[in-house]
Design a protein around this motif. Structure first.
Motif, PDB file in Angstrom:
ATOM      1  N   ALA A 314      -4.847 -13.807  -8.901  1.00 32.35           N
ATOM      2  CA  ALA A 314      -4.896 -14.337 -10.484  1.00 32.35           C
ATOM      3  C   ALA A 314      -3.498 -14.081 -10.970  1.00 32.35           C
ATOM      4  O   ALA A 314      -3.182 -14.588 -12.023  1.00 32.35           O
ATOM      5  N   LEU A 315      -2.367 -13.575 -10.377  1.00 30.04           N
ATOM      6  CA  LEU A 315      -0.999 -13.505 -10.790  1.00 30.04           C
ATOM      7  C   LEU A 315      -0.364 -14.534 -10.773  1.00 30.04           C
ATOM      8  O   LEU A 315      -0.323 -15.327  -9.914  1.00 30.04           O
ATOM      9  N   ARG A 316       0.237 -15.076 -11.964  1.00 36.50           N
ATOM     10  CA  ARG A 316       1.239 -16.104 -12.066  1.00 36.50           C
ATOM     11  C   ARG A 316       2.488 -15.613 -12.205  1.00 36.50           C
ATOM     12  O   ARG A 316       3.616 -16.178 -11.910  1.00 36.50           O
ATOM     13  N   ASP A 317       2.782 -14.204 -12.895  1.00 34.29           N
ATOM     14  CA  ASP A 317       3.982 -13.651 -13.014  1.00 34.29           C
ATOM     15  C   ASP A 317       4.593 -13.318 -11.664  1.00 34.29           C
ATOM     16  O   ASP A 317       4.283 -12.318 -11.209  1.00 34.29           O
ATOM     17  N   ILE A 318       5.942 -13.797 -11.507  1.00 37.38           N
ATOM     18  CA  ILE A 318       6.477 -13.349 -10.248  1.00 37.38           C
ATOM     19  C   ILE A 318       6.647 -11.974 -10.010  1.00 37.38           C
ATOM     20  O   ILE A 318       6.693 -11.403  -8.960  1.00 37.38           O
ATOM     21  N   LEU A 319       7.122 -11.164 -11.018  1.00 34.93           N
ATOM     22  CA  LEU A 319       7.390  -9.713 -10.867  1.00 34.93           C
ATOM     23  C   LEU A 319       6.037  -8.961 -10.724  1.00 34.93           C
ATOM     24  O   LEU A 319       6.193  -8.116  -9.650  1.00 34.93           O
ATOM     25  N   ALA A 320       5.169  -9.453 -11.350  1.00 33.14           N
ATOM     26  CA  ALA A 320       3.797  -8.658 -11.031  1.00 33.14           C
ATOM     27  C   ALA A 320       3.374  -8.934  -9.558  1.00 33.14           C
ATOM     28  O   ALA A 320       2.863  -8.136  -8.864  1.00 33.14           O
ATOM     29  N   PHE A 321       3.482 -10.092  -9.287  1.00 38.58           N
ATOM     30  CA  PHE A 321       3.149 -10.708  -7.875  1.00 38.58           C
ATOM     31  C   PHE A 321       3.943 -10.008  -6.857  1.00 38.58           C
ATOM     32  O   PHE A 321       3.204  -9.370  -5.698  1.00 38.58           O
ATOM     33  N   GLN A 322       5.314  -9.869  -7.016  1.00 34.70           N
ATOM     34  CA  GLN A 322       5.920  -9.049  -6.246  1.00 34.70           C
ATOM     35  C   GLN A 322       5.605  -7.623  -6.028  1.00 34.70           C
ATOM     36  O   GLN A 322       5.339  -7.132  -4.956  1.00 34.70           O
ATOM     37  N   ALA A 323       5.474  -7.078  -7.178  1.00 31.36           N
ATOM     38  CA  ALA A 323       4.965  -5.466  -7.152  1.00 31.36           C
ATOM     39  C   ALA A 323       3.742  -5.249  -6.237  1.00 31.36           C
ATOM     40  O   ALA A 323       3.649  -4.484  -5.547  1.00 31.36           O
ATOM     41  N   LEU A 324       2.510  -6.274  -6.290  1.00 32.32           N
ATOM     42  CA  LEU A 324       1.461  -6.029  -5.689  1.00 32.32           C
ATOM     43  C   LEU A 324       1.785  -6.321  -4.170  1.00 32.32           C
ATOM     44  O   LEU A 324       1.118  -5.591  -3.355  1.00 32.32           O
ATOM     45  N   LEU A 325       2.503  -7.567  -4.007  1.00 27.53           N
ATOM     46  CA  LEU A 325       2.769  -7.673  -2.392  1.00 27.53           C
ATOM     47  C   LEU A 325       3.504  -6.570  -1.845  1.00 27.53           C
ATOM     48  O   LEU A 325       3.202  -6.184  -0.548  1.00 27.53           O
ATOM     49  N   TYR A 326       4.318  -5.835  -2.697  1.00 28.88           N
ATOM     50  CA  TYR A 326       5.055  -4.959  -1.950  1.00 28.88           C
ATOM     51  C   TYR A 326       4.520  -3.576  -1.650  1.00 28.88           C
ATOM     52  O   TYR A 326       4.662  -2.903  -0.729  1.00 28.88           O
ATOM     53  N   LEU A 327       3.290  -3.388  -2.587  1.00 28.37           N
ATOM     54  CA  LEU A 327       2.413  -2.216  -2.526  1.00 28.37           C
ATOM     55  C   LEU A 327       1.362  -2.313  -1.228  1.00 28.37           C
ATOM     56  O   LEU A 327       1.298  -1.545  -0.522  1.00 28.37           O
ATOM     57  N   ILE A 328       1.150  -3.659  -1.062  1.00 34.84           N
ATOM     58  CA  ILE A 328       0.343  -3.727   0.040  1.00 34.84           C
ATOM     59  C   ILE A 328       1.262  -3.635   1.468  1.00 34.84           C
ATOM     60  O   ILE A 328       0.670  -2.857   2.401  1.00 34.84           O
ATOM     61  N   MET A 329       2.531  -3.937   1.416  1.00 31.74           N
ATOM     62  CA  MET A 329       3.352  -3.587   2.466  1.00 31.74           C
ATOM     63  C   MET A 329       3.572  -2.086   2.841  1.00 31.74           C
ATOM     64  O   MET A 329       3.545  -1.786   3.715  1.00 31.74           O
ATOM     65  N   THR A 330       3.797  -1.177   1.635  1.00 32.16           N
ATOM     66  CA  THR A 330       3.650   0.216   1.753  1.00 32.16           C
ATOM     67  C   THR A 330       2.645   0.653   2.298  1.00 32.16           C
ATOM     68  O   THR A 330       2.669   1.580   3.340  1.00 32.16           O
ATOM     69  N   CYS A 331       1.278   0.188   1.973  1.00 30.64           N
ATOM     70  CA  CYS A 331       0.267   0.898   2.446  1.00 30.64           C
ATOM     71  C   CYS A 331      -0.014   0.421   3.924  1.00 30.64           C
ATOM     72  O   CYS A 331      -0.498   1.109   4.699  1.00 30.64           O
ATOM     73  N   TYR A 332       0.560  -0.960   4.113  1.00 28.24           N
ATOM     74  CA  TYR A 332       0.587  -1.341   5.773  1.00 28.24           C
ATOM     75  C   TYR A 332       1.305  -0.548   6.542  1.00 28.24           C
ATOM     76  O   TYR A 332       0.786   0.102   7.759  1.00 28.24           O
ATOM     77  N   GLY A 333       2.375  -0.397   6.102  1.00 27.17           N
ATOM     78  CA  GLY A 333       3.492   0.716   6.918  1.00 27.17           C
ATOM     79  C   GLY A 333       3.077   2.139   6.759  1.00 27.17           C
ATOM     80  O   GLY A 333       2.833   2.929   8.084  1.00 27.17           O
ATOM     81  N   GLY A 334       2.451   2.473   5.783  1.00 29.95           N
ATOM     82  CA  GLY A 334       2.007   3.983   5.618  1.00 29.95           C
ATOM     83  C   GLY A 334       0.737   4.395   6.725  1.00 29.95           C
ATOM     84  O   GLY A 334       0.569   5.541   7.245  1.00 29.95           O
ATOM     85  N   GLY A 335       0.079   3.290   6.627  1.00 29.32           N
ATOM     86  CA  GLY A 335      -1.147   3.640   7.552  1.00 29.32           C
ATOM     87  C   GLY A 335      -0.719   4.060   9.105  1.00 29.32           C
ATOM     88  O   GLY A 335      -1.172   4.972   9.774  1.00 29.32           O
ATOM     89  N   PHE A 336       0.284   3.234   9.667  1.00 32.61           N
ATOM     90  CA  PHE A 336       0.858   3.479  10.989  1.00 32.61           C
ATOM     91  C   PHE A 336       1.368   4.737  11.027  1.00 32.61           C
ATOM     92  O   PHE A 336       1.419   5.872  11.878  1.00 32.61           O
ATOM     93  N   SER A 337       2.221   5.288   9.914  1.00 32.92           N
ATOM     94  CA  SER A 337       3.041   6.531  10.098  1.00 32.92           C
ATOM     95  C   SER A 337       2.048   7.872   9.666  1.00 32.92           C
ATOM     96  O   SER A 337       2.421   8.937  10.234  1.00 32.92           O
ATOM     97  N   THR A 338       1.118   7.746   9.010  1.00 34.70           N
ATOM     98  CA  THR A 338       0.149   8.639   8.626  1.00 34.70           C
ATOM     99  C   THR A 338      -0.708   8.888   9.851  1.00 34.70           C
ATOM    100  O   THR A 338      -1.259  10.282  10.011  1.00 34.70           O
ATOM    101  N   LEU A 339      -1.088   7.984  10.538  1.00 32.96           N
ATOM    102  CA  LEU A 339      -2.112   8.277  11.634  1.00 32.96           C
ATOM    103  C   LEU A 339      -1.691   9.467  12.711  1.00 32.96           C
ATOM    104  O   LEU A 339      -2.547  10.019  12.840  1.00 32.96           O
ATOM    105  N   PRO A 340      -0.462   9.457  13.174  1.00 35.07           N
ATOM    106  CA  PRO A 340      -0.204  10.625  14.072  1.00 35.07           C
ATOM    107  C   PRO A 340      -0.734  11.894  13.609  1.00 35.07           C
ATOM    108  O   PRO A 340      -1.066  12.707  14.224  1.00 35.07           O
ATOM    109  N   ALA A 341      -0.163  12.139  12.541  1.00 33.91           N
ATOM    110  CA  ALA A 341      -0.426  13.484  11.852  1.00 33.91           C
ATOM    111  C   ALA A 341      -2.023  13.665  11.630  1.00 33.91           C
ATOM    112  O   ALA A 341      -2.230  14.757  11.624  1.00 33.91           O
ATOM    113  N   TYR A 342      -2.800  12.725  11.171  1.00 38.67           N
ATOM    114  CA  TYR A 342      -4.011  12.609  11.148  1.00 38.67           C
ATOM    115  C   TYR A 342      -4.787  13.218  12.410  1.00 38.67           C
ATOM    116  O   TYR A 342      -5.641  13.896  12.456  1.00 38.67           O
TER     117      TYR A 342
END
Length: 440
Positions: A314-342
């Motif tokens: 639903a986002l058309r504002d480019i800055l808001a779009f980037q913020a959510l896209l990069y948030l997804i990327m942090t969660c994607y990477g964080g899933g890998f790094s938190t796994l061994p400790a779990y």
């Protein structure tokens, strides 16, 4: 006595070398232009490498535990370098048959190199967790961060090398450079001496005679762990997080253009930052998990991803779009790094590398299905927006699994009748007085 800071740096050295596999898209177009391959033929190399990574991680986990990180790290260096040097030969002028050239590339980069990727990926994890018992999440985040950062750092350099030296020479240069870096890193890796504890491991605000001790809820071997429901909870959460993440990565540029209306050049600049946030997420989320606990961290992942995947179309504002896209990327990477400790929290440190390898079979399957699913949903729905909404619904299943896992952890803590547990965030730590331990 080795320096644990340098041990962490050695782990990063291995991961930043093998993480260059995420820069494969830089090779894709030049390969198509040079040899007349289509996109599917060129990109199957990457899919095969990721699939082999996941399978070999499962196969080599026991080897890492038995032979140690120096052996497995050196083996990973030799396999990854062989794969790259073989790819240099496959793309050189010494082969006249184009079909043979393609199959040789699959063999060298996808299979031999992929086996090196999986072996290298799990090599430093258990060692770093033993050197950082006070910060398991930080330890795994430091190493696996390198894998996420590799494409951000390496893609521009690889692109320039291809322009200046050609495809074959670039593969050869990378093979030699990564061999040196990975061997030097592997030769320094070693577990700490028996009974070693880091300075400052004793001492909390409630008195110097009390120390922090991580709780391993169900200490067991890898073959025992795969028979338990929590193992499959971890597997399911990782499969969904990786599959949806890879799907977004595979279509990030055209999706950004379609949803925001910007041109290809502007979209490429936005997508190029994905690797940076992938890497930052690996370190940041894993470090945060030491404070709020692994169960709460995964719940946070999936709540944020449900919101991000649902709102992004639903986002058309480019800055808001980037913020959510990069948030997804942090969660994607964080899933890998938190796994061994779990995994360490649940099943103990005895065979954490082997269990980690078993769970990474989720990566193998997600690597094959993620990008294909993205293409299928785009064709069926006619919109990247609808694709993202469907993924948001899929994350509801992952959130349910994360909540069940959190409940399991709390029940196990209560069942063990522990004297003190940091329920803030379900951090799996207990305060044990020196008189109870008998050895200070």
């Amino acid at each position: 006595m080795k320096n644990r800071g340098l041990i962490a740096l050695a782990g990063i050295g291995i991961h930043i070398s093998i993480g260059s596999v995420y820069a494969w898209s830089v090779f894709s177009k030049p390969l198509q232009q040079a040899f007349g391959w289509n996109l599917k033929q060129a990109n199957f190399t990457f899919g095969l490498a990721i699939f082999t990574l996941g399978i070999s991680a499962a196969l080599m986990g026991h080897v890492v535990e038995r032979r140690g990180p120096r052996f497995s790290g050196s083996l990973s260096a030799l396999l990854w370098a062989t794969g790259l040097l073989g790819s240099a030969f496959a793309t050189s002028g010494h082969i006249a048959c184009e079909e043979l050239r393609l199959w040789l590339l699959y063999l060298c980069y996808g299979l031999i190199g992929g086996f090196g990727l999986g072996t290298g990926y799990i090599t430093p994890v258990s060692t770093l967790m033993k050197w950082f018992p006070d910060h398991r999440g930080l330890a795994t985040g430091l190493a696996i961060m390198g894998f996420g950062f590799a494409s951000f750092l390496g893609a521009p350099l690889i692109g320039r090398l291809i322009e200046a030296q050609g495809i074959s020479a670039t593969f050869a240069i990378l093979g030699v450079v990564y061999l040196v870096v990975m061997l030097a890193s592997a030769l320094y890796l070693a577990p700490p001496p028996e009974g070693w504890q880091p300075a400052g491991y004793s001492g909390r605000e409630d008195g110097p005679q009390v120390r922090r001790k991580p709780i391993d809820l169900m200490p067991m071997t890898a073959n025992e762990a795969v028979k338990t429901p929590p193992f499959y909870g971890l597997w399911l959460m990782m499969f969904i997080n990786i599959g949806c993440g890879i799907a977004v990565i595979s279509v990030a540029s055209p999706m950004t253009q379609e949803l925001t209306g910007i041109d290809a050049v502007a979209a490429a600049a936005i997508v190029g930052m994905n690797g940076l946030f992938n890497g930052l997420g690996r370190l940041g989320w894993a470090s945060l998990s030491d404070r709020i606990g692994r169960p709460n961290t995964y719940i946070a992942f999936f709540v944020l991803e449900i919101l991000a995947f649902g709102c992004l179309p639903a986002l058309r504002d480019i800055l808001a779009f980037q913020a959510l896209l990069y948030l997804i990327m942090t969660c994607y990477g964080g899933g890998f790094s938190t796994l061994p400790a779990y995994i360490g929290d649940l099943f103990g440190m005895r065979q954490v590398g082997a269990i980690h390898g078993y769970v990474l079979t989720a990566w193998a399957l997600a690597g094959i299905t993620g990008s294909s699913l993205a293409a299928y949903l785009r064709e069926e729905t006619g919109s990247y927006g609808d694709m993202m909404r469907i993924f948001a619904l899929v994350f509801l299943l992952a959130l349910g699994a994360a909540i069940v896992m959190r409940g399991f952890v709390r029940r196990e803590l209560a069942r063990k009748h522990l004297g003190y547990a940091e329920v803030e965030g379900d951090a799996l730590e207990v305060a044990v007085s020196e008189s109870e331990t008998g050895n200070g």
